[in-house]
Scaffold this motif. Structure first.
Motif, PDB file in Angstrom:
ATOM      1  N   ALA A 117      57.043 -31.949   9.683  1.00 46.13           N
ATOM      2  CA  ALA A 117      57.509 -31.432   8.334  1.00 46.13           C
ATOM      3  C   ALA A 117      58.776 -32.525   8.181  1.00 46.13           C
ATOM      4  CB  ALA A 117      58.091 -29.997   8.352  1.00 46.13           C
ATOM      5  N   VAL A 118      58.793 -32.616   6.750  1.00 46.28           N
ATOM      6  CA  VAL A 118      59.987 -33.707   6.502  1.00 46.28           C
ATOM      7  C   VAL A 118      61.164 -33.005   6.107  1.00 46.28           C
ATOM      8  CG1 VAL A 118      60.484 -35.580   4.813  1.00 46.28           C
ATOM      9  CG2 VAL A 118      58.035 -35.316   5.455  1.00 46.28           C
ATOM     10  N   GLY A 119      62.196 -33.634   6.676  1.00 48.23           N
ATOM     11  CA  GLY A 119      63.489 -33.276   6.088  1.00 48.23           C
ATOM     12  C   GLY A 119      64.065 -31.780   6.421  1.00 48.23           C
ATOM     13  N   VAL A 120      64.520 -31.217   5.366  1.00 48.65           N
ATOM     14  CA  VAL A 120      64.927 -29.783   5.449  1.00 48.65           C
ATOM     15  C   VAL A 120      64.005 -28.817   5.251  1.00 48.65           C
ATOM     16  CG1 VAL A 120      65.236 -29.661   2.706  1.00 48.65           C
ATOM     17  CG2 VAL A 120      66.925 -28.557   4.423  1.00 48.65           C
ATOM     18  N   SER A 121      62.851 -29.397   4.940  1.00 45.90           N
ATOM     19  CA  SER A 121      61.532 -28.494   4.957  1.00 45.90           C
ATOM     20  C   SER A 121      61.168 -27.931   6.486  1.00 45.90           C
ATOM     21  CB  SER A 121      60.469 -29.296   4.316  1.00 45.90           C
ATOM     22  OG  SER A 121      59.257 -28.557   4.501  1.00 45.90           O
ATOM     23  N   ALA A 122      61.574 -28.870   7.314  1.00 46.97           N
ATOM     24  CA  ALA A 122      61.154 -28.287   8.857  1.00 46.97           C
ATOM     25  C   ALA A 122      62.259 -27.022   8.998  1.00 46.97           C
ATOM     26  CB  ALA A 122      61.749 -29.529   9.704  1.00 46.97           C
ATOM     27  N   GLY A 123      63.480 -27.021   8.717  1.00 51.36           N
ATOM     28  CA  GLY A 123      64.316 -25.879   8.670  1.00 51.36           C
ATOM     29  C   GLY A 123      63.779 -24.514   7.810  1.00 51.36           C
ATOM     30  N   ASP A 124      63.402 -24.731   6.740  1.00 49.04           N
ATOM     31  CA  ASP A 124      62.884 -23.725   5.992  1.00 49.04           C
ATOM     32  C   ASP A 124      61.525 -23.197   6.519  1.00 49.04           C
ATOM     33  OD1 ASP A 124      64.650 -24.230   4.088  1.00 49.04           O
ATOM     34  OD2 ASP A 124      63.413 -25.546   2.680  1.00 49.04           O
ATOM     35  N   GLN A 125      60.542 -23.920   7.054  1.00 52.09           N
ATOM     36  CA  GLN A 125      59.404 -23.652   7.784  1.00 52.09           C
ATOM     37  C   GLN A 125      59.892 -22.747   8.957  1.00 52.09           C
ATOM     38  OE1 GLN A 125      55.716 -25.726   7.214  1.00 52.09           O
ATOM     39  NE2 GLN A 125      56.880 -27.361   6.042  1.00 52.09           N
ATOM     40  N   LEU A 126      60.580 -23.349   9.751  1.00 51.46           N
ATOM     41  CA  LEU A 126      60.824 -22.621  11.048  1.00 51.46           C
ATOM     42  C   LEU A 126      61.501 -21.317  10.866  1.00 51.46           C
ATOM     43  CD1 LEU A 126      60.471 -23.324  13.937  1.00 51.46           C
ATOM     44  CD2 LEU A 126      62.816 -23.834  14.180  1.00 51.46           C
ATOM     45  N   TRP A 127      62.362 -21.169  10.039  1.00 49.40           N
ATOM     46  CA  TRP A 127      63.096 -20.009   9.510  1.00 49.40           C
ATOM     47  C   TRP A 127      62.123 -18.769   9.191  1.00 49.40           C
ATOM     48  CZ3 TRP A 127      66.927 -17.752  11.984  1.00 49.40           C
ATOM     49  CH2 TRP A 127      68.176 -18.542  12.298  1.00 49.40           C
ATOM     50  N   VAL A 128      61.223 -19.328   8.177  1.00 54.00           N
ATOM     51  CA  VAL A 128      60.114 -18.328   7.762  1.00 54.00           C
ATOM     52  C   VAL A 128      59.215 -18.045   9.005  1.00 54.00           C
ATOM     53  CG1 VAL A 128      58.466 -18.123   6.005  1.00 54.00           C
ATOM     54  CG2 VAL A 128      60.615 -19.104   5.550  1.00 54.00           C
ATOM     55  N   ALA A 129      58.765 -18.789   9.742  1.00 54.77           N
ATOM     56  CA  ALA A 129      57.897 -18.426  10.754  1.00 54.77           C
ATOM     57  C   ALA A 129      58.526 -17.631  11.797  1.00 54.77           C
ATOM     58  CB  ALA A 129      57.489 -19.896  11.621  1.00 54.77           C
ATOM     59  N   ARG A 130      60.037 -17.627  11.977  1.00 55.56           N
ATOM     60  CA  ARG A 130      60.334 -16.840  12.772  1.00 55.56           C
ATOM     61  C   ARG A 130      60.529 -15.265  12.182  1.00 55.56           C
ATOM     62  NH1 ARG A 130      66.044 -20.285  14.566  1.00 55.56           N
ATOM     63  NH2 ARG A 130      65.224 -21.290  16.214  1.00 55.56           N
ATOM     64  N   TYR A 131      60.721 -15.331  10.941  1.00 54.60           N
ATOM     65  CA  TYR A 131      60.832 -14.051  10.172  1.00 54.60           C
ATOM     66  C   TYR A 131      59.398 -13.496  10.302  1.00 54.60           C
ATOM     67  CZ  TYR A 131      60.658 -10.887   6.134  1.00 54.60           C
ATOM     68  OH  TYR A 131      60.425  -9.961   5.256  1.00 54.60           O
ATOM     69  N   ILE A 132      58.259 -14.086  10.063  1.00 50.16           N
ATOM     70  CA  ILE A 132      57.033 -13.491   9.982  1.00 50.16           C
ATOM     71  C   ILE A 132      57.036 -13.069  11.407  1.00 50.16           C
ATOM     72  CG2 ILE A 132      54.468 -13.986  10.234  1.00 50.16           C
ATOM     73  CD1 ILE A 132      55.210 -16.117   7.733  1.00 50.16           C
ATOM     74  N   LEU A 133      57.250 -13.705  12.654  1.00 48.40           N
ATOM     75  CA  LEU A 133      57.087 -13.384  13.841  1.00 48.40           C
ATOM     76  C   LEU A 133      57.874 -11.809  14.019  1.00 48.40           C
ATOM     77  CD1 LEU A 133      56.028 -13.749  16.805  1.00 48.40           C
ATOM     78  CD2 LEU A 133      58.019 -15.111  17.293  1.00 48.40           C
ATOM     79  N   GLU A 134      58.984 -11.849  13.587  1.00 45.99           N
ATOM     80  CA  GLU A 134      59.907 -10.697  13.671  1.00 45.99           C
ATOM     81  C   GLU A 134      59.163  -9.302  12.869  1.00 45.99           C
ATOM     82  OE1 GLU A 134      62.843  -9.873  15.292  1.00 45.99           O
ATOM     83  OE2 GLU A 134      63.831 -11.495  14.993  1.00 45.99           O
ATOM     84  N   ARG A 135      58.537  -9.786  11.779  1.00 53.73           N
ATOM     85  CA  ARG A 135      57.644  -8.773  11.033  1.00 53.73           C
ATOM     86  C   ARG A 135      56.545  -8.280  11.825  1.00 53.73           C
ATOM     87  NH1 ARG A 135      58.017  -8.383   5.458  1.00 53.73           N
ATOM     88  NH2 ARG A 135      56.376  -6.628   5.840  1.00 53.73           N
ATOM     89  N   ILE A 136      55.868  -9.180  12.641  1.00 52.85           N
ATOM     90  CA  ILE A 136      54.658  -8.979  13.217  1.00 52.85           C
ATOM     91  C   ILE A 136      54.776  -8.169  14.520  1.00 52.85           C
ATOM     92  CG2 ILE A 136      52.675  -9.947  14.548  1.00 52.85           C
ATOM     93  CD1 ILE A 136      52.247 -11.571  12.297  1.00 52.85           C
ATOM     94  N   THR A 137      56.009  -8.517  15.297  1.00 56.97           N
ATOM     95  CA  THR A 137      56.304  -7.794  16.341  1.00 56.97           C
ATOM     96  C   THR A 137      56.884  -6.353  16.018  1.00 56.97           C
ATOM     97  OG1 THR A 137      58.791  -9.064  16.397  1.00 56.97           O
ATOM     98  CG2 THR A 137      56.666  -9.914  17.824  1.00 56.97           C
ATOM     99  N   GLU A 138      57.461  -6.217  14.951  1.00 57.91           N
ATOM    100  CA  GLU A 138      57.824  -5.005  14.293  1.00 57.91           C
ATOM    101  C   GLU A 138      56.773  -3.934  14.308  1.00 57.91           C
ATOM    102  OE1 GLU A 138      59.085  -3.439   9.941  1.00 57.91           O
ATOM    103  OE2 GLU A 138      60.290  -5.182  10.732  1.00 57.91           O
TER     104      GLU A 138
END
Length: 339
Positions: free
Chosen positions: A175-196
């Motif tokens: 992922a390029v630039g700041v998009s890497a941070g956006d994508q990792l944070w959203v992937a973490r959020y999705i993981l939190e939702r699924i484990t919930e």
């Protein structure tokens, strides 16, 4: 980590974050604003398809500001976006691939999934990338997360079981630039939702179980256009030399509790020592055999902890390697150990 969300209804579908309205939340309830001036402004930055509601629904990554327009102290995206918008950085098209490790815990005991209650499984060895009910724990959760990230449009490039049983990894990028941070944070959020949904707790602690067990990191793979081009290996070595000179500054920004993980054991370098090498997973920075052979490619910073802020880590790596020049070095890379 403290990922939070709220939902709102729009009058129609939106596919551009700049067309979304700003919103706010009660910052006094999250420790981000005082009670007598509690509004924190949400500014939409990136849009992803919503794997939970599906249809035309979206997930929106936002960053946070005071009403006067100043970023709040915990808003690390704002500073990262400045670095990635610098002309010298943009011209180099920095790519990031982040390996996010995490541990699945039993909800009531906070003990790793699949471990005997109050006890320990057999020693590490059989669990890495393993299959089988006696070696792999939580695959249904991990696969659901993988599919949800693909649906959302995240550049998730793979998953695998990790060395410690109950521990897993997913990779986001390139992922390029700041998009890497956006994508990792959203992937973490999705993981939190699924484990919930699954009734399981996800831990990003860099050393969830003390003792002879692997910790959890967020190895950050990195390259620039110059590194990916002919002669890039020399660019890579110069960049690694700069990272060595700023080792302490990077360690301070690479996650909380990292000193419990970076001990010089369990595939880590000691936290106080910077060393790089080719194909060395006990180094601070690893260069792959293919990169050495081809004379161009990427390298892996193995120091970041699993709970690191990707905006901080990616922008600091970009700043150090592309914008920072050492004033106290004679240019020979002194301070960064050779492989």
């Amino acid at each position: 980590m403290d990922v939070r969300s709220k939902a709102r209804t729009l009058s129609g579908p939106v596919d551009d974050p700049s067309k979304l309205p700003k919103w706010n939340f009660d910052g006094s309830s999250t420790g981000q604003a005082p009670g007598d001036d509690s509004e924190v402004i949400l500014c939409p930055r990136a849009i992803f398809r919503d794997p939970f509601r599906k249809g035309q629904n979206i997930l929106v990554m936002c960053d946070c500001y005071e009403p006067n327009g100043e970023p709040i102290p915990s808003n690390k995206r704002h500073g990262a976006a400045k670095i990635f918008s610098h002309p010298d950085v943009k011209a180099e098209e920095p790519w990031f691939g982040i390996e996010q490790e995490y541990t699945l815990l039993q909800k009531d005991t906070k003990w790793p999934l699949g471990w005997p209650l109050g006890g320990y499984p057999g020693p590490q060895g059989p669990y890495y990338c393993a299959v089988g009910a006696d070696k792999s724990y939580g695959r249904d959760i991990v696969d659901a997360h993988y599919k949800a990230c693909l649906y959302a449009g995240i550049d998730i490039s793979g998953i695998n079981g990790e060395v410690m049983p109950g521990q897993w990894e997913f990779q986001v990028g390139p992922a390029v630039g700041v998009s890497a941070g956006d994508q990792l944070w959203v992937a973490r959020y999705i993981l939190e939702r699924i484990t919930e949904i699954a009734g399981v707790v996800v831990s990003f602690d860099p050393k969830p179980i003390p003792g002879d067990w692997n910790g959890a990191g967020a190895h950050t793979n990195y390259s620039t256009k110059s590194m990916r081009s002919d002669g890039g290996y020399e660019v890579i070595k110069k960049a690694i030399g700069k990272l060595g000179l700023r080792h302490r500054e990077h360690i301070a920004a690479y996650g909380d509790g990292n000193e419990r993980r970076l001990t010089g054991r369990h595939e880590t370098a000691d936290i106080n020592t910077f060393v790089w090498g080719v194909a060395n997973r006990g180094a601070s920075v690893r260069v792959g055999r293919d990169t050495e052979k081809e004379g161009k490619g990427y390298f892996e910073d193995r120091r970041p902890a699993s709970n690191m802020d990707p905006y901080v880590v990616t922008s600091l790596i970009a700043e150090t390697t592309m914008l920072w020049e050492p004033s106290h070095s004679n240019g020979d890379g002194k301070g960064a150990a050779a492989p």
